[in-house]
Design an enzyme around this catalytic site. Sequence first.
Site, mmCIF file in Angstrom:
data_model
loop_
_atom_site.group_PDB
_atom_site.id
_atom_site.type_symbol
_atom_site.label_atom_id
_atom_site.label_comp_id
_atom_site.label_asym_id
_atom_site.label_seq_id
_atom_site.Cartn_x
_atom_site.Cartn_y
_atom_site.Cartn_z
ATOM 1 N N ARG A 1 88.809 -56.220 -20.284
ATOM 2 C CA ARG A 1 89.860 -55.743 -19.391
ATOM 3 C C ARG A 1 89.301 -54.596 -18.561
ATOM 4 N NH1 ARG A 1 92.224 -59.758 -20.069
ATOM 5 N NH2 ARG A 1 94.386 -60.111 -20.738
ATOM 6 N N GLU B 1 92.817 -53.774 -9.779
ATOM 7 C CA GLU B 1 92.569 -55.054 -9.134
ATOM 8 C C GLU B 1 93.116 -55.048 -7.706
ATOM 9 O OE1 GLU B 1 93.806 -58.323 -11.544
ATOM 10 O OE2 GLU B 1 92.311 -57.907 -13.100
ATOM 11 N N HIS C 1 88.955 -61.844 -11.696
ATOM 12 C CA HIS C 1 89.735 -62.152 -12.905
ATOM 13 C C HIS C 1 89.954 -63.652 -13.051
ATOM 14 C CE1 HIS C 1 92.687 -59.946 -15.802
ATOM 15 N NE2 HIS C 1 92.105 -60.972 -16.388
#
Length: 309
Positions: free
Chosen positions: A237, A266, A283
């Site tokens: 993560r 992100e 991702h």
Amino acid sequence: MVSKLRILVVDPIHIKLRNYIEENFTVTVKHPITQQELIQCINKYDILILRSGAQVDSELLSHGKNLRAIIRAGTGTDNIDLQALYNAKILFYNTPNTNSRAVAELSIGLMHCLFRHIKRASNEIETNIWNKKSLMGFELTNKKLGLIGFGSIGQEIANIAKGYNMLVSCTVAHYSTKRAADMNTKNITLFNHLEELMAFNDILVVCCPYTNSTKNLINKDNLCYLNPTSILINVARGGVVSEQDLYHSLINKNIYGAASDVFEHERKISPLFTLNNFIGTPHIGAMTNESQEKIADLIIQFLKREFSD
């Protein structure tokens, strides 16, 4: 007969799941959606289906007066306040372990990309630069692979690594001599200290959960234990690796290269994107048809079990 329950979908989902919910529920798709937009509209819906883009916290739930279920179409729960859900008596469902193979295969792919300079080679050949000598790289075979975390993803990576005759080692949250002995029977070394793992290996893959104890787990204080021919890959993560500290390690050539499928922020430009020895992906670890179909099947089963008329 279509259920009167209203479902809001705020992230991409497999067509199989999309078809099922559209046939059986009243469905709205809002993607992309900002957190503020989600807060403003959530009171209209009974079920929310999301991945990692939105935050399910007490503020959102305070506006979602009609919510009966939150469905995370994936594994992690770092964007979900589970205690707040419990307090609000809202059902929560996610699909752990469905994406382990997909993330593991991406990890291996990123290893190849870093060691063989595939990003730079592709960029150069597009402008007719054929500089083979500067693209000398390394093979994965017989390399030493260190895994930070040994859950389902770490185990899948280790299984694939056997085909490359890699020497596999790892660290876990709770070390014990018994667990170390058990892993040794599978030809996997369990290190008690992270720094030992980092100093020993050619390749380091971060695949542990994001928690308070793993925030900035990889930082300037331990990146120095890697050697100049080591590579680092983060498929855990964003926030587990300090991106600022990693950037400085890369520009100073303290490590050979790094790749990450996850970022602390992100959809924002990172200085890491400017580096030839860094590879970023948006991702996509779980984004395989096979993984998404498994997720779809499990969510369909959940909806049938909990909300069938």
